[in-house]
Design an enzyme around this catalytic site. Structure first.
Site, PDB file in Angstrom:
ATOM      1  N   TYR A 150      14.602  88.007  50.206  1.00 46.14           N
ATOM      2  CA  TYR A 150      14.608  87.104  51.347  1.00 46.14           C
ATOM      3  C   TYR A 150      13.226  86.487  51.510  1.00 46.14           C
ATOM      4  O   TYR A 150      12.219  87.181  51.438  1.00 46.14           O
ATOM      5  CB  TYR A 150      14.982  87.855  52.644  1.00 46.14           C
ATOM      6  CG  TYR A 150      14.908  86.962  53.854  1.00 46.14           C
ATOM      7  CD1 TYR A 150      16.032  86.240  54.262  1.00 46.14           C
ATOM      8  CD2 TYR A 150      13.714  86.764  54.548  1.00 46.14           C
ATOM      9  CE1 TYR A 150      15.963  85.370  55.341  1.00 46.14           C
ATOM     10  CE2 TYR A 150      13.638  85.895  55.621  1.00 46.14           C
ATOM     11  CZ  TYR A 150      14.769  85.202  56.011  1.00 46.14           C
ATOM     12  OH  TYR A 150      14.705  84.323  57.058  1.00 46.14           O
ATOM     13  N   GLU A 195      13.890  78.455  54.671  1.00 46.85           N
ATOM     14  CA  GLU A 195      14.408  79.776  54.306  1.00 46.85           C
ATOM     15  C   GLU A 195      15.042  79.730  52.924  1.00 46.85           C
ATOM     16  O   GLU A 195      15.813  78.816  52.629  1.00 46.85           O
ATOM     17  CB  GLU A 195      15.450  80.229  55.344  1.00 46.85           C
ATOM     18  CG  GLU A 195      15.945  81.640  55.141  1.00 46.85           C
ATOM     19  CD  GLU A 195      17.100  81.997  56.092  1.00 46.85           C
ATOM     20  OE1 GLU A 195      16.898  82.807  56.992  1.00 46.85           O
ATOM     21  OE2 GLU A 195      18.208  81.449  55.915  1.00 46.85           O
TER      22      GLU A 195
END
Ligand code: GDP
Ligand code: MN
Length: 391
Positions: free
Chosen positions: A109, A197
């Site tokens: 992530y 992201e």
């Protein structure tokens, strides 16, 4: 403002983030055609909506031939996809992205967000990727790395390296990882983003780093100087009432309750929503008509609030400083003349020209419910809906 995955990937790729080869499609046939352009023997077909959680909702599929791509894409187009991040109405799938499939050895992530409390851009990263950051912070809070970037120095090389080592990349991968981190930071800064992201950022079986998913959000207030980004806006992904209000210069957010609110000032709007809840009701929206609201603006605000079928009563709460109560009252009266309003309307006026405003309301002959204080206005709104239901 949000953009689609394929658009975010295009932007990030320009800054040097490696992404899989892919192509956009507006029909099942075009999706199948894209796989030939891309080449290879395995593809991922992905619904393009302004939401994550598509994998779990059935919006991402690995396909092995063009018939499979066509059939799967056909199930996506025109569908309203409901994910964990959308409301129950979901988001319309009008575009589908086809990519060469990647092998996955590890999912990580990586996120860049605006941290308002420290007034800094914050990097959030974890070697445990694939799930949403909310789930990650619930299930593996200690597997999350956080780092603040000082605007005076920017994202420093040592910080990028520290992050890469912290995520467990080996010496051979660190250069590639830091290049990706710095590219995300530059994209964030150059385009006035509020969020970048990559989830998941993957390590392939060959040890290469690739962004398999990408998401970017931008500061609406900066779009006047980022026309290249503003152009990417997809109205089909936005709440039509909210989008319409924004285009008319009103600050509007739709909520789940049934009391429509028309208020001047964001602070008073928040306080009013609290008072409605305290009185046992639920606000249907947040609407700030702003300062210096003309009667026309009040009329527009009525149109906006009434466009929501959930609204069963309207509470107008004005504490006029720059605003003028007589103008607001005039707007309320005009709304009744120009629209069919058959739900209770509660009006509380205070501040500049309040006497003139009340006089206009009293002499209008309209069956408006008036209130002196905010608490009284909230209680009367809740009571008006309850009264209608028992009547
Ligand atoms: P999201 O669910 O909306 O966040 O969509 P993602 O693009 O993140 O895709 C969801 C999941 O699909 C990823 O976490 C991967 O596990 C899987 N996925 C996406 N692309 C590929 C691919 O190229 N190969 C493989 N094997 N899985 C993929
Ligand atoms: Mn994802």
């Amino acid at each position: 403002m949000d953009i689609h995955e394929y658009q975010a990937k295009e932007i990030l790729a320009r800054f040097g983030v490696p992404i899989p080869r892919g192509g956009l499609a507006y029909s099942p046939e075009q999706a199948a055609y894209r796989s030939h352009e891309i080449g290879g023997d395995k593809w991922v077909v992905k619904a393009q909506i302004h939401s994550g959680g598509r994998g779990e909702a059935g919006g991402v599929k690995v396909c092995g031939n063009d018939a499979e791509i066509r059939d799967y894409a056909a199930t996506l187009f025109g569908k309203r996809m409901v994910t964990k991040q959308t409301d129950e109405r979901g988001k319309l799938v009008g575009r589908v992205y086809v990519e060469e499939a990647s092998s996955i050895a590890q999912e990580l992530y990586l996120g860049f967000v605006l941290d308002r409390s420290s007034e800094r851009i914050m990097v959030v990263a974890s070697a445990e990727g694939g799930m949403e950051i909310e789930d990650l912070s619930e299930n593996h809070p200690d597997a999350i790395l956080r780092m603040l970037i000082d605007p005076a120095t920017g994202f420093l090389d040592y910080q990028a390296r520290e992050l890469a080592f912290g995520l467990g990349f080996d010496a051979g991968q660190v250069a590639e990882a830091t290049k990706i981190f710095r590219a995300c930071y530059r994209a964030f800064r150059d385009y006035d983003a509020t969020m970048v992201e990559i989830n998941p950022l993957v390590v392939t079986n060959e040890g290469k780093l690739v962004a398999l998913d990408a998401k970017m959000s931008f500061d609406d207030n900066a779009m006047f100087r980022r026309s290249e980004i503003a152009e990417l806006r997809d109205m089909s992904q936005e709440d039509p009432v909210e989008a319409g209000a924004a285009d008319r210069g009103l600050s509007y957010v739709s909520l789940d309750g049934n009391i429509g609110c028309m208020i001047n000032g964001a602070g008073l709007a928040m306080a009013t929503m609290d008072m409605i809840k305290l009185a046992g009701g639920m606000p249907a929206n947040f609407l700030d008509i702003g300062g210096g609201a003309s009667p026309e603006r009040v009329l527009t605000a009525f149109r906006t609030v009434l466009a929501d079928p959930k609204v069963e009563a309207i509470l107008v709460n004005i504490f006029a400083g720059i605003n003028r109560c007589d103008w607001v009252a005039e707007g309320v009266v005009q709304a009744f003349q120009k629209m069919q309003i058959d739900i209770p309307v509660i009006v509380r006026l205070s501040g500049t020209n309040v006497e003139e405003g009340r006089k206009i309301i009293d002499e209008s002959g309209l069956s408006l419910i008036t209130a002196e204080t905010l608490a009284e206005a909230a209680e009367k709104s809740v009571a008006a809906i309850a009264g209608k239901k028992t009547a």
